[in-house]
Motif scaffolding. Structure first.
Motif, PDB file in Angstrom:
ATOM      1  N   LEU A 173       0.859  -1.182   0.000  1.00 52.26           N
ATOM      2  CA  LEU A 173       0.000   0.000   0.000  1.00 52.26           C
ATOM      3  C   LEU A 173       0.896   1.232   0.000  1.00 52.26           C
ATOM      4  CD1 LEU A 173      -2.800   1.316   0.202  1.00 52.26           C
ATOM      5  CD2 LEU A 173      -2.627   1.077   2.689  1.00 52.26           C
ATOM      6  N   THR A 174       1.099   1.809  -1.170  1.00 57.70           N
ATOM      7  CA  THR A 174       1.958   2.982  -1.317  1.00 57.70           C
ATOM      8  C   THR A 174       1.218   4.077  -2.074  1.00 57.70           C
ATOM      9  OG1 THR A 174       2.876   2.172  -3.395  1.00 57.70           O
ATOM     10  CG2 THR A 174       4.028   1.549  -1.361  1.00 57.70           C
ATOM     11  N   ARG A 175       1.791   5.277  -2.065  1.00 56.26           N
ATOM     12  CA  ARG A 175       1.142   6.435  -2.680  1.00 56.26           C
ATOM     13  C   ARG A 175       0.910   6.250  -4.181  1.00 56.26           C
ATOM     14  NH1 ARG A 175       0.560  11.311  -0.325  1.00 56.26           N
ATOM     15  NH2 ARG A 175       0.858  12.347  -2.327  1.00 56.26           N
ATOM     16  N   SER A 176       1.701   5.409  -4.825  1.00 54.48           N
ATOM     17  CA  SER A 176       1.535   5.223  -6.266  1.00 54.48           C
ATOM     18  C   SER A 176       0.144   4.700  -6.630  1.00 54.48           C
ATOM     19  CB  SER A 176       2.611   4.274  -6.807  1.00 54.48           C
ATOM     20  OG  SER A 176       2.469   2.980  -6.237  1.00 54.48           O
ATOM     21  N   LEU A 177      -0.501   3.975  -5.718  1.00 55.35           N
ATOM     22  CA  LEU A 177      -1.836   3.441  -5.995  1.00 55.35           C
ATOM     23  C   LEU A 177      -2.902   4.533  -6.041  1.00 55.35           C
ATOM     24  CD1 LEU A 177      -1.846   0.175  -3.842  1.00 55.35           C
ATOM     25  CD2 LEU A 177      -1.324   0.438  -6.272  1.00 55.35           C
TER      26      LEU A 177
ATOM     27  N   GLU B 166     -11.676   3.328  -2.461  1.00 57.77           N
ATOM     28  CA  GLU B 166     -11.181   3.218  -1.085  1.00 57.77           C
ATOM     29  C   GLU B 166      -9.668   3.089  -1.037  1.00 57.77           C
ATOM     30  OE1 GLU B 166     -11.521   0.326   2.862  1.00 57.77           O
ATOM     31  OE2 GLU B 166     -13.145   0.344   1.385  1.00 57.77           O
ATOM     32  N   VAL B 167      -9.107   2.194  -1.827  1.00 57.45           N
ATOM     33  CA  VAL B 167      -7.658   2.008  -1.796  1.00 57.45           C
ATOM     34  C   VAL B 167      -6.946   3.236  -2.353  1.00 57.45           C
ATOM     35  CG1 VAL B 167      -5.746   0.656  -2.747  1.00 57.45           C
ATOM     36  CG2 VAL B 167      -7.761  -0.495  -1.824  1.00 57.45           C
ATOM     37  N   ALA B 168      -7.498   3.860  -3.389  1.00 57.77           N
ATOM     38  CA  ALA B 168      -6.860   5.048  -3.957  1.00 57.77           C
ATOM     39  C   ALA B 168      -6.802   6.182  -2.934  1.00 57.77           C
ATOM     40  CB  ALA B 168      -7.599   5.503  -5.213  1.00 57.77           C
ATOM     41  N   VAL B 169      -7.901   6.391  -2.193  1.00 61.55           N
ATOM     42  CA  VAL B 169      -7.917   7.437  -1.169  1.00 61.55           C
ATOM     43  C   VAL B 169      -6.966   7.092  -0.025  1.00 61.55           C
ATOM     44  CG1 VAL B 169      -9.348   8.464   0.644  1.00 61.55           C
ATOM     45  CG2 VAL B 169     -10.191   8.360  -1.703  1.00 61.55           C
TER      46      VAL B 169
ATOM     47  N   ASP C  86       1.121   8.304   4.125  1.00 65.43           N
ATOM     48  CA  ASP C  86       2.158   8.935   4.946  1.00 65.43           C
ATOM     49  C   ASP C  86       1.573   9.859   6.008  1.00 65.43           C
ATOM     50  OD1 ASP C  86       4.228   7.715   3.459  1.00 65.43           O
ATOM     51  OD2 ASP C  86       4.024   9.237   1.903  1.00 65.43           O
ATOM     52  N   GLN C  87       0.256   9.963   6.057  1.00 63.44           N
ATOM     53  CA  GLN C  87      -0.400  10.894   6.977  1.00 63.44           C
ATOM     54  C   GLN C  87      -1.136  10.179   8.104  1.00 63.44           C
ATOM     55  OE1 GLN C  87      -2.590  14.005   4.970  1.00 63.44           O
ATOM     56  NE2 GLN C  87      -4.010  14.282   6.671  1.00 63.44           N
TER      57      GLN C  87
END
Length: 268
Positions: A35-39, A49-52, A58-59
């Protein structure tokens, strides 16, 4: 399964490599990715849901998570998870929401405290249930979250916008029909509360969960302290400001800091 490959870490905070599990007779397979920001840039593939959640990785204090993407051409009965993919000895398997949904606990879409021997059946069941309910992304994928199970004393389901925060607190894990305390937190700080009688709680048991009666002295006691309420309100409001969306968050509280299990766009 005819093979699997893995490659490429995406950063020091996410040590897991991508894994592709090929289905017998097909040139495609299940993708298991960190689960990383690239998704956040791939909502058609991984859903809303996963995109948000990826945008907020990181927050928010998220549980250790992997994202499992199951293409539409793979039968549920052929879904296999290699043991190397598991983020913990016990995990939670969750069907994610591909689009914004009404606010409420997401627990009915989760199987908590699953151990390795139960995962094959749980994984097949989750994929089949998602397809029956139409919980697929615009390109037809079922997307699951595979998370390290967090032992829980209390939980909160939070609906947050930039201006308002509503928190529903419970003993144990969040369930759709269980009684909840309600806390309304305004942007300028005051907290209003309505406490409920909470006769039972859903707690971890061997290979899953069970419902237990609560002692009399805890049934009417607030499930969340004032400091925790303000902490949850602040992190949830900041997430709503970052995304510009109304959000529903499922948060668990154990012996340490709060852990966010789910964060999804909310319609009401």
């Amino acid at each position: 399964m005819v093979g699997e490959t893995s490659h490429g870490n995406e950063g020091p905070a996410h040590r897991e490599a991508e894994v592709i599990v090929l289905a017998a007779g097909l040139r495609t397979g299940i993708r298991i990715v960190p689960l990383t920001r690239s998704l956040a840039r791939r909502p058609a593939v991984v859903g809303a849901e996963v995109a948000v959640t990826a945008r907020l990785v990181d927050q928010l204090p998220l549980a250790r998570s992997l994202v499992v993407v199951v293409p539409p051409e793979i039968p549920a009965s052929s879904c296999v998870l290699p043991p190397v993919a598991l983020p913990g000895a016990a995990v939670t398997v969750t069907v994610t929401r591909p689009s914004p949904a009404p606010h409420g606990p997401g627990g009915t879409l989760s199987m908590y405290n699953q151990h390795a021997e139960a995962l094959p059946e749980a994984f097949v069941e989750a994929v089949a249930a998602a397809r029956r309910c139409g919980l697929v992304t615009p390109v037809g994928n079922v997307v699951l979250l595979l998370q390290e199970f967090v032992p829980t004393v209390a939980s909160a389901v939070v609906r947050a916008t930039a201006d308002t925060v509503r928190i529903e607190g419970r003993w144990g894990l969040a369930e759709q029909r269980s009684a909840a305390d309600v806390f309304e937190v305004s942007a300028d700080g005051p907290v209003s509360e309505t406490l409920a009688r909470k006769p039972t709680a859903s707690l971890a048991a061997a290979g899953g969960t069970h419902t237990v009666p609560m002692p009399d002295e805890r049934q009417h006691r607030s499930s969340l302290g004032q400091g925790t309420i303000r902490q949850l309100a602040a992190l949830s409001r900041e997430a709503a400001v970052t995304t510009g969306l109304a959000l529903s968050l499922d948060i668990v509280l154990g012996d340490r800091e709060p852990v966010v299990l789910r964060c999804r766009p909310s319609t009401a």
